[in-house]
Design an enzyme around this catalytic site. Sequence first.
Site, PDB file in Angstrom:
ATOM      1  N   ASP A  43     -42.217   3.949 -53.354  1.00  0.00           N
ATOM      2  CA  ASP A  43     -41.474   3.483 -54.520  1.00  0.00           C
ATOM      3  C   ASP A  43     -42.467   2.778 -55.444  1.00  0.00           C
ATOM      4  OD1 ASP A  43     -39.558   2.994 -56.377  1.00  0.00           O
ATOM      5  OD2 ASP A  43     -38.106   2.116 -55.006  1.00  0.00           O
TER       6      ASP A  43
HETATM    7  C1  NOJ Z   1     -38.034   2.075 -58.745  1.00  0.00           C
HETATM    8  C2  NOJ Z   1     -36.767   2.551 -58.123  1.00  0.00           C
HETATM    9  O1  NOJ Z   1     -36.500   1.822 -56.947  1.00  0.00           O
HETATM   10  C3  NOJ Z   1     -36.774   4.024 -57.791  1.00  0.00           C
HETATM   11  O2  NOJ Z   1     -35.501   4.403 -57.356  1.00  0.00           O
HETATM   12  C4  NOJ Z   1     -37.224   4.835 -58.969  1.00  0.00           C
HETATM   13  O3  NOJ Z   1     -37.217   6.190 -58.645  1.00  0.00           O
HETATM   14  C5  NOJ Z   1     -38.604   4.387 -59.382  1.00  0.00           C
HETATM   15  N1  NOJ Z   1     -38.565   2.979 -59.746  1.00  0.00           N
HETATM   16  C6  NOJ Z   1     -39.158   5.205 -60.528  1.00  0.00           C
HETATM   17  O4  NOJ Z   1     -38.486   4.925 -61.686  1.00  0.00           O
END
Ligand code: NOJ
Length: 763
Positions: free
Chosen positions: A296
């Site tokens: 993430d």
């Molecule tokens: C953080 C989020 O937790 C995740 O779900 C997302 O895909 C990413 N950022 C990218 O935007």
Amino acid sequence: MKYIRFEFGVALGVVLLVSLCIGSISGQSLIDPAIEAKVDSLLGKMTLEEKIGQLNQYSSTFDVTGPAPAAGSNKIRYEQIRKGQVGSMLNVVGADATRRAQQLAVENSRLGIPLILGLDVVHGYRTMFPIPLGEAASWDLDAIEASARVAGTEAAAAGLHWTFAPMVDICRDARWGRIMEGAGEDPHLGAQVAAARVKGFQGSSLSALDTIAACAKHYAAYGFAEAGRDYNTVDISIQTLRNIALPPFKAAVDAGVATLMNAFNEIGGVPATASVHLQRKILKGEWEFDGFVVSDWGSIGELITHGIAKDNVDAALLAITAGSDMDMESSAYVQTLADLVKSGRVEEKLIDDSVRRILRIKFLLGLFDAPYGYSNNEREEQVILSAGHLLTSRDIARKSIVLLKNDGNLLPLNKNRGTIAVIGPLAADKDAPLGSWRAQAITNSAVSLLEGINEAVGSNARVLYSEGAKLAIGQRNFLQSSTYNENDKSGFQAAVETAQKADVVVLAIGEDAWQTGEGRSQVEIGLKGVQEELLKEIYKANKNVVVVLMAGRPLVINWMAENVPAILNTWHLGSQAGHAIADVLFGDYNPSGKLPVSFPRHGGQLPLYYNHKSTGRPTGGSIVFWSHYTDALNTPLYPFGFGLSYTNFEYSDIRLSSETIDMGGELRVTVGLTNTGKRAGAEVVQLYVRDLVGSVTRPVKELKGFQKIELASGQNREVTFTLTSEKLAFYTRNGKWEAEPGRFKVWVGTNSQEGKEAEFALH
Ligand code: NOJ
């Protein structure tokens, strides 16, 4: 590894067959021997730096001048892309920008390896669909698949290859803002929805130019954040992990999902990003997942703030060892992995494994053959917001609406006479229905409730409108939290007068889009601001109130539930929200949605879920020594699976094909279902079981099947479920996924609290 079986051909076909029989391996393989040969050949040509480049992902937002990277603002990253030191970008959008980004990599780097370009296409790209929690309320897997199909088609036409969806986190605590992104509290429903959404995004071939790779996230147990606070610690048992949190991920893998994203949270003291147990042992080991895992955002770097790594070097070492293949925005891999390999702390074969996984997906997507194939201005123009897409959105939007209350059959309303007052802060709002995580939706582009009602009614009835009060004041956006109107009641008087002039009031209240989503947890999940006061004033003026509740989570609505005659829970329904709600308000569509999540009576009950354990003291009398609250009931206000219709359904008694199931065998459970009302309608028939005695304590009820059945007025039909011993399996005290012999209760019914009951034994 599954591909080894391909090479051994027939002999290992037998192994595969045996494996299928024991239920450990199933679904779609990502292995194609021809592609594996290409991957190996390319890998053989790559320098260590180029390999590490494939594991590096940047966001485009580093350049404020536009969506694609430009030389000006971040020279280092720009040059890295040209040198093949970046394998992927996120947040580059549109056919032109994606083409430019791709050119940088393909036309400048030594090997010309294309980027894989991703975006959070969570519930639509530009044509917005209901938030995923809302879609799950449709319990209509075909409609859910169709929604993901449209989102994938639009995103692909805009040059994207990859969505960071479906989010498959089970959530039992509605304080967590990200509850809106998932399918609710149940692992069975969650698994079915996960598979449907993967199929929708990926279609039957990843290489088709209108399909994109999916990403099941956040692996794992992110939805169990303590106290519902985003990013917070997760500390759950191995049984809860295996039996509740993991099934949707397993279903996504079985459906052939190309990628997974790991999670921000720690679990049992180890951040998911550094978890060998989750990524290497379970995902890539037991489940034989051959796609890749992206971290993430910055979660590799956050291993330092978690306090498990002292610096970026340590963090990269932990993450790559654990099986996190791609580094989203930490730069930890690109900065440290080469030295880690050269100093012998990381074996190059670990890097090779990750690169192989990423190249595999790039080849499967067809990016080497046609790196610019997705970035197609003409297709972008044609498909985005097409009439067909809007119809698909309206279809699932109305299927997602849940009728919570309808005293005296106030609904459906007659659109051909009388006066309808449309009131409330969300009534004319064209933005809130788009929901959180709205990809490339155009701000204020949803059909508002007022517009939907006006169009449905035409000149046949009178429609009055009054806002009553504002919900949020000031900025409303993705980055900041909103401020709510706690004081301004200056619009109440006009709204009350409007209500007095009408035969019926449709009152639109609930949540703004930005009350849910990432980083948006709340301690209180009731109506914000002055909305409840407005509701009471309107109800005083006119008792015929239909509340249209728009929200990204289940809300605490006790007063409303007690007093107003009709409530439609409409979530945030997307681009066509107003039309879909009007369809239901006027009976052009008979509501069929069922709650995928329990509605609490009080925030203090959270986490609240129907498939809880018995405890040693589940019931009691006048003395206090049993598991309860002294100031509230234990039960939800509306249970999981609940939802009314404009018609009535009657269930006959349950019939079992046998009183026993043998291990490996099956049993058929049948009920008769009759539509005893005056309208055609659809009922979600739900089957639950209880395993009465287990090696570990078992939930008091577990959903094991559902069918959405449409019946004309007066029609009846038999509904049969097949229960196999495999469906009764769970993660036992032996640390195995297996069914245990013993007695089971089974219910078939209209929600998790009501049902016809029978009993059987598993031998
Ligand atoms: C953080 C989020 O937790 C995740 O779900 C997302 O895909 C990413 N950022 C990218 O935007």
